[in-house]
Design an enzyme around this catalytic site. Sequence first.
Site, PDB file in Angstrom:
ATOM      1  N   VAL A  66      -7.064  13.753   4.851  1.00 17.21           N
ATOM      2  CA  VAL A  66      -8.180  14.125   3.981  1.00 17.21           C
ATOM      3  C   VAL A  66      -9.542  13.905   4.634  1.00 17.21           C
ATOM      4  CG1 VAL A  66      -6.958  13.858   1.779  1.00 17.21           C
ATOM      5  CG2 VAL A  66      -8.097  11.868   2.826  1.00 17.21           C
ATOM      6  N   ASN A  92      -5.761  12.269  -4.850  1.00 14.94           N
ATOM      7  CA  ASN A  92      -5.016  11.015  -5.025  1.00 14.94           C
ATOM      8  C   ASN A  92      -4.953  10.169  -3.763  1.00 14.94           C
ATOM      9  OD1 ASN A  92      -2.733   9.236  -6.169  1.00 14.94           O
ATOM     10  ND2 ASN A  92      -1.720  10.268  -4.459  1.00 14.94           N
ATOM     11  N   SER A 144      -9.389   3.612  -9.731  1.00 12.36           N
ATOM     12  CA  SER A 144      -8.636   2.373  -9.927  1.00 12.36           C
ATOM     13  C   SER A 144      -9.356   1.553 -10.979  1.00 12.36           C
ATOM     14  CB  SER A 144      -8.553   1.578  -8.622  1.00 12.36           C
ATOM     15  OG  SER A 144      -8.100   0.253  -8.843  1.00 12.36           O
ATOM     16  N   TYR A 157     -12.586  -1.881  -1.073  1.00  6.27           N
ATOM     17  CA  TYR A 157     -11.711  -0.963  -1.824  1.00  6.27           C
ATOM     18  C   TYR A 157     -12.296  -0.688  -3.205  1.00  6.27           C
ATOM     19  CZ  TYR A 157      -7.675   0.684  -4.491  1.00  6.27           C
ATOM     20  OH  TYR A 157      -6.844   1.414  -5.296  1.00  6.27           O
ATOM     21  N   VAL A 190       0.173  -0.328 -10.401  1.00  5.19           N
ATOM     22  CA  VAL A 190       1.260   0.629 -10.567  1.00  5.19           C
ATOM     23  C   VAL A 190       2.344   0.280  -9.549  1.00  5.19           C
ATOM     24  CG1 VAL A 190       1.902   3.075 -10.533  1.00  5.19           C
ATOM     25  CG2 VAL A 190      -0.389   2.393 -11.305  1.00  5.19           C
TER      26      VAL A 190
END
Length: 264
Positions: A66, A92, A144, A157, A190
């Site tokens: 990406v 994603n 997130s 992050y 997740v």
Amino acid sequence: VTGGARGIGLASAETLAQAGANIVIFDVAKNLEHVGYDLSSIQDLENAKARVETHDVTCLTIQGDVRDRTALNDAVAKTISQFGSLDHVLANAGVTQVGPIETLGDDSVQTVVDINIVGVVRTLQAVVPVMREQKSGSMVVISSILGRRPNEWYSVYGASKWAVIGLAKSTALAMAPDGVTCNVICPTLVDTSLSRSLIPAFSPQNPTWEAVEEFMRNINPLPLAVFQPEDVADLVKFFASDNAKHITGEVFNLDAGGLAAATV
């Protein structure tokens, strides 16, 4: 679907395929320097294609990064050539790192920024012209819960996930006159390969998945430890559906009530 070879991306691809959508999976499918855990593989990409096509749709798989705008533009061109339109995009792909900010190496920080922020920018840059011309389409960005709530162990992050929320909201405003939507999903923990690779960081005293689940169960208001990729995929499907055609610029927290007491 970027980052679609496994985890949330693959679950979303399968859920959309079950609804009848043809799928394009764009995934790096190799390990990257300065990412401290295993990423997906070519075998994962091949397996993803096979799983998606069990739903009687066509799945095009493209190995790409990406961070590479040319590769993304080529992927969009292949999509249009094969399917005639580009109706839904899921941004994603992402990587993470954990630790106090002073311990994070320069190359590691730059990699997170380039994939998690610049990679989403370039994904949207590649698809926006097509959707503007079509005057239709939907975009979903995976952020997130750490893009909504700070955490000292995930400073860079978390910053990257805050950043893409602003990007998505600005894109929503820019594309609204053309009938194109852009929304954000912010999941808490997740159960993915990425999450499991970080078990020692989550639970250094007892580095097991069971210990991680127990920790999350104790902090979630709802009686739930962690979400499954399919839980996120269901929201992706909603935002791609006609039920959400008049919803744009929204940020959905999938967090078991973790931010229920927040005032903003």
